[in-house]
Design a protein around this motif. Structure first.
Motif, PDB file in Angstrom:
ATOM      1  N   GLN A  16       1.394   8.107   0.019  1.00 15.27           N
ATOM      2  CA  GLN A  16       0.756   9.063   0.914  1.00 15.27           C
ATOM      3  C   GLN A  16       0.466  10.359   0.163  1.00 15.27           C
ATOM      4  O   GLN A  16       1.371  10.995  -0.376  1.00 15.27           O
ATOM      5  N   LEU A  17      -0.805  10.761   0.150  1.00 15.56           N
ATOM      6  CA  LEU A  17      -1.243  12.009  -0.467  1.00 15.56           C
ATOM      7  C   LEU A  17      -1.447  13.049   0.621  1.00 15.56           C
ATOM      8  O   LEU A  17      -2.283  12.874   1.511  1.00 15.56           O
ATOM      9  N   ASP A  18      -0.687  14.131   0.559  1.00 21.94           N
ATOM     10  CA  ASP A  18      -0.817  15.226   1.506  1.00 21.94           C
ATOM     11  C   ASP A  18      -2.026  16.059   1.089  1.00 21.94           C
ATOM     12  O   ASP A  18      -2.054  16.632  -0.008  1.00 21.94           O
ATOM     13  N   LEU A  19      -3.028  16.156   1.958  1.00 23.49           N
ATOM     14  CA  LEU A  19      -4.251  16.866   1.602  1.00 23.49           C
ATOM     15  C   LEU A  19      -4.098  18.382   1.698  1.00 23.49           C
ATOM     16  O   LEU A  19      -4.990  19.117   1.255  1.00 23.49           O
ATOM     17  N   LEU A  20      -2.978  18.864   2.232  1.00 21.73           N
ATOM     18  CA  LEU A  20      -2.751  20.300   2.296  1.00 21.73           C
ATOM     19  C   LEU A  20      -2.114  20.817   1.015  1.00 21.73           C
ATOM     20  O   LEU A  20      -2.579  21.814   0.449  1.00 21.73           O
ATOM     21  N   ASP A  21      -1.063  20.171   0.537  1.00 24.46           N
ATOM     22  CA  ASP A  21      -0.396  20.658  -0.676  1.00 24.46           C
ATOM     23  C   ASP A  21      -0.576  19.725  -1.875  1.00 24.46           C
ATOM     24  O   ASP A  21      -0.068  20.007  -2.959  1.00 24.46           O
ATOM     25  N   GLU A  22      -1.271  18.611  -1.680  1.00 25.91           N
ATOM     26  CA  GLU A  22      -1.612  17.643  -2.734  1.00 25.91           C
ATOM     27  C   GLU A  22      -0.388  16.929  -3.304  1.00 25.91           C
ATOM     28  O   GLU A  22      -0.451  16.333  -4.376  1.00 25.91           O
ATOM     29  N   SER A  23       0.724  16.962  -2.576  1.00 28.89           N
ATOM     30  CA  SER A  23       1.893  16.210  -3.003  1.00 28.89           C
ATOM     31  C   SER A  23       1.720  14.730  -2.669  1.00 28.89           C
ATOM     32  O   SER A  23       0.976  14.372  -1.752  1.00 28.89           O
ATOM     33  N   VAL A  24       2.399  13.865  -3.426  1.00 28.94           N
ATOM     34  CA  VAL A  24       2.306  12.423  -3.228  1.00 28.94           C
ATOM     35  C   VAL A  24       3.701  11.873  -2.956  1.00 28.94           C
ATOM     36  O   VAL A  24       4.658  12.202  -3.664  1.00 28.94           O
ATOM     37  N   ALA A  25       3.816  11.054  -1.913  1.00 33.91           N
ATOM     38  CA  ALA A  25       5.089  10.427  -1.569  1.00 33.91           C
ATOM     39  C   ALA A  25       4.948   8.919  -1.610  1.00 33.91           C
ATOM     40  O   ALA A  25       3.917   8.373  -1.197  1.00 33.91           O
ATOM     41  N   GLU A  26       5.957   8.248  -2.123  1.00 32.19           N
ATOM     42  CA  GLU A  26       5.992   6.781  -2.116  1.00 32.19           C
ATOM     43  C   GLU A  26       6.725   6.338  -0.859  1.00 32.19           C
ATOM     44  O   GLU A  26       7.889   6.684  -0.640  1.00 32.19           O
ATOM     45  N   LEU A  27       6.034   5.547  -0.014  1.00 33.11           N
ATOM     46  CA  LEU A  27       6.603   5.182   1.278  1.00 33.11           C
ATOM     47  C   LEU A  27       7.300   3.834   1.282  1.00 33.11           C
ATOM     48  O   LEU A  27       8.037   3.536   2.228  1.00 33.11           O
ATOM     49  N   GLY A  28       7.069   2.998   0.290  1.00 33.65           N
ATOM     50  CA  GLY A  28       7.687   1.682   0.263  1.00 33.65           C
ATOM     51  C   GLY A  28       6.663   0.611  -0.028  1.00 33.65           C
ATOM     52  O   GLY A  28       5.572   0.890  -0.553  1.00 33.65           O
ATOM     53  N   THR A  29       6.995  -0.614   0.305  1.00 37.17           N
ATOM     54  CA  THR A  29       6.144  -1.756  -0.016  1.00 37.17           C
ATOM     55  C   THR A  29       5.980  -2.650   1.208  1.00 37.17           C
ATOM     56  O   THR A  29       6.941  -2.926   1.926  1.00 37.17           O
ATOM     57  N   VAL A  30       4.747  -3.100   1.431  1.00 39.87           N
ATOM     58  CA  VAL A  30       4.435  -4.062   2.481  1.00 39.87           C
ATOM     59  C   VAL A  30       3.875  -5.323   1.826  1.00 39.87           C
ATOM     60  O   VAL A  30       3.618  -5.356   0.620  1.00 39.87           O
ATOM     61  N   THR A  31       3.703  -6.374   2.605  1.00 38.74           N
ATOM     62  CA  THR A  31       3.060  -7.577   2.083  1.00 38.74           C
ATOM     63  C   THR A  31       1.679  -7.225   1.562  1.00 38.74           C
ATOM     64  O   THR A  31       0.932  -6.480   2.200  1.00 38.74           O
ATOM     65  N   ALA A  32       1.332  -7.739   0.398  1.00 38.22           N
ATOM     66  CA  ALA A  32       0.048  -7.422  -0.222  1.00 38.22           C
ATOM     67  C   ALA A  32      -1.087  -7.669   0.771  1.00 38.22           C
ATOM     68  O   ALA A  32      -1.247  -8.789   1.264  1.00 38.22           O
ATOM     69  N   PRO A  33      -1.877  -6.640   1.074  1.00 31.67           N
ATOM     70  CA  PRO A  33      -2.896  -6.793   2.120  1.00 31.67           C
ATOM     71  C   PRO A  33      -4.220  -7.318   1.582  1.00 31.67           C
ATOM     72  O   PRO A  33      -4.521  -7.235   0.389  1.00 31.67           O
ATOM     73  N   VAL A  34      -5.019  -7.835   2.507  1.00 30.31           N
ATOM     74  CA  VAL A  34      -6.397  -8.211   2.205  1.00 30.31           C
ATOM     75  C   VAL A  34      -7.369  -7.263   2.894  1.00 30.31           C
ATOM     76  O   VAL A  34      -8.552  -7.221   2.554  1.00 30.31           O
ATOM     77  N   ARG A  35      -6.875  -6.478   3.861  1.00 29.86           N
ATOM     78  CA  ARG A  35      -7.679  -5.465   4.539  1.00 29.86           C
ATOM     79  C   ARG A  35      -6.722  -4.537   5.289  1.00 29.86           C
ATOM     80  O   ARG A  35      -5.565  -4.904   5.543  1.00 29.86           O
ATOM     81  N   THR A  36      -7.207  -3.345   5.625  1.00 31.16           N
ATOM     82  CA  THR A  36      -6.407  -2.411   6.407  1.00 31.16           C
ATOM     83  C   THR A  36      -7.265  -1.798   7.511  1.00 31.16           C
ATOM     84  O   THR A  36      -8.491  -1.817   7.457  1.00 31.16           O
ATOM     85  N   ALA A  37      -6.587  -1.243   8.513  1.00 32.97           N
ATOM     86  CA  ALA A  37      -7.241  -0.522   9.599  1.00 32.97           C
ATOM     87  C   ALA A  37      -6.327   0.630   9.988  1.00 32.97           C
ATOM     88  O   ALA A  37      -5.131   0.629   9.674  1.00 32.97           O
ATOM     89  N   THR A  38      -6.886   1.630  10.672  1.00 33.33           N
ATOM     90  CA  THR A  38      -6.077   2.769  11.092  1.00 33.33           C
ATOM     91  C   THR A  38      -6.590   3.343  12.398  1.00 33.33           C
ATOM     92  O   THR A  38      -7.768   3.182  12.739  1.00 33.33           O
ATOM     93  N   ASP A  39      -5.692   4.023  13.119  1.00 35.53           N
ATOM     94  CA  ASP A  39      -6.081   4.756  14.325  1.00 35.53           C
ATOM     95  C   ASP A  39      -5.962   6.256  14.096  1.00 35.53           C
ATOM     96  O   ASP A  39      -6.115   7.042  15.024  1.00 35.53           O
TER      97      ASP A  39
END
Length: 413
Positions: free
Chosen positions: A69-92
């Motif tokens: 996750q890249l914070d667009l306010l301070d440009e810091s980057v956090a590693e959130l973990g690992t999920v099953t390798a995706p073939v596509r993503t969606a977001t709300d």
């Protein structure tokens, strides 16, 4: 050109659940975060803080499923973990749904905006990997404009299972299925709308109609609308859209019932139908590709289509729907194009930013837009771009990434 003909199907169904009160909205303090109230009110969730500005971030997932996750306010980057390798993503705008082909992993960015039309509430909580929803085959995800209430739909094409998740439970870190029903294997959708859901039904393995179910998966009697080769869905401020071979269905809540309107394509056009829709959150107009050099714009407020012919091949399009009627497109050569939404003319463009990514099979460049900026991931090039589309497609910032940004989602909006 615009076309307005449509017909309505009124579904007599009682809308369950009281409306949230829209009065008494306290304004957030400009000095920093304040604790959110314990009750789920105006988008608040226990443990999150209400803040004075949107907490925008970019979620990227690499080919192995590592999430950053890249914070667009301070440009810091956090590693959130690992999920099953995706073939596509969606977001709300809060959650990222990563489809691994045999289930959907859910990433909570911990950032969201509650839209009150005339003002907004912004929240910041802890990011988390919530787990996965099991399923067979490619998954189509459909969301609403709320990431703390209502439902989230996941349709698994391999099994034909339509799953409605409780979004309020997601906001508390729990995956709860309101219903899971079998419809028959096909490329379908389950689209949440208030306390209802619209689910495609197949004929000969192809989506042919849409039915309305209540939140328990019970069919609302007589609530069916034809929708040949139903494909693609998006929710706007007006209602939920489902694409059909002859146009689109627009479903909205009217006096506690689901109203479905058919918005037909203009009769004098001979271009392919839109198979997917994209647009800026909270706006009524969305865009969909109509072949390789044409864009369909659907204005859900006016119930009208506009056909834009572009001067070159494109692979993606999204409607900004701002005062300048900007439409953004990703050219087949890797350039981001800023297009006049009335004339279809290209008014600005970048250099080829993702030419290598489009020429290889290392990820999926995605062009997303908010009110002020557009974002583009370049998997092969190993960078994220922030583009000021209103200033001649100027590259505002570039962000190198710790891992290949194969998939991209903007959150906090």
């Amino acid at each position: 050109m615009k076309n307005v003909p449509h017909r309505s199907l009124f579904v007599a169904a009682l809308f369950a659940g009281a409306a949230l009160a829209l009065t008494g909205c306290a304004q957030p303090s400009p000095r920093g975060p304040t604790p959110a109230p314990a009750a789920d009110d105006h988008g608040a969730v226990t443990g999150a803080a209400e803040v004075s500005e949107p907490q925008l971030a970019l979620i990227t997932v690499d080919p192995d499923g590592d999430v950053h996750q890249l914070d667009l306010l301070d440009e810091s980057v956090a590693e959130l973990g690992t999920v099953t390798a995706p073939v596509r993503t969606a977001t709300d705008g809060r959650y990222v749904f990563a489809d691994g082909g045999e289930g959907v992993s859910i990433i909570d960015s911990g950032r969201w905006t509650w839209d009150h039309v005339d003002h907004f509430h912004y929240y910041l909580g802890e990011p988390a990997l919530l787990g996965a929803v099991a399923g067979s085959g490619p998954a189509a995800v459909a969301t609403t404009m709320s990431s703390t209430t209502g439902g989230t739909g996941i349709f698994f094409a391999g099994s034909g299972e339509a799953v409605l998740l409780d979004t309020g439970a997601l906001a508390k870190g729990e995956i709860v299925e309101r219903f899971r029903i079998q419809t028959g294997a096909h490329d379908g959708v389950v689209v949440p709308l208030g306390s209802f859901a619209l689910v495609t039904q197949p004929r000969d393995g192809v989506a042919a109609s849409v039915t309305v179910l209540d939140e328990h998966g019970v069919l609302v009697p007589g609530a069916t609308a034809a929708c040949a080769d139903a494909r693609g869905t998006v929710t706007t401020r007006v209602g939920a859209v489902i694409g059909c071979a002859d146009g689109a269905l627009l479903a909205s809540l009217v006096d506690g019932a689901v109203e479905i309107e058919r918005i037909a394509y203009p009769a004098d056009t001979a271009v392919p139908p839109a198979r997917a829709f994209a647009g800026r959150d909270g706006r009524p107009t969305v865009a969909g590709l109509a072949g390789t050099d044409t864009i369909w714009l659907l204005d859900t407020r006016d119930r009208a289509w506009t056909l834009l012919r572009v001067d070159r091949p494109i692979v993606q399009a999204t409607a900004v729907d701002d005062e300048a009627d900007h439409v953004l497109a990703l050219g087949a050569d890797g350039r981001v194009l800023v297009i006049d939404g009335v004339s279809g003319q290209t008014i600005a463009q970048t250099e080829p930013l993702v030419a290598e990514s489009l020429a290889t099979d290392v990820g999926s460049p995605a062009l997303v837009a908010d009110q002020h900026r557009a974002y583009l991931n370049a998997p092969a090039e190993g960078v994220l771009y922030e583009i000021d589309f209103a200033d001649g497609a100027r590259i505002a910032r570039t962000f190198p990434t710790p891992a290949m940004p194969a998939f991209l989602a903007e959150t906090g909006r």
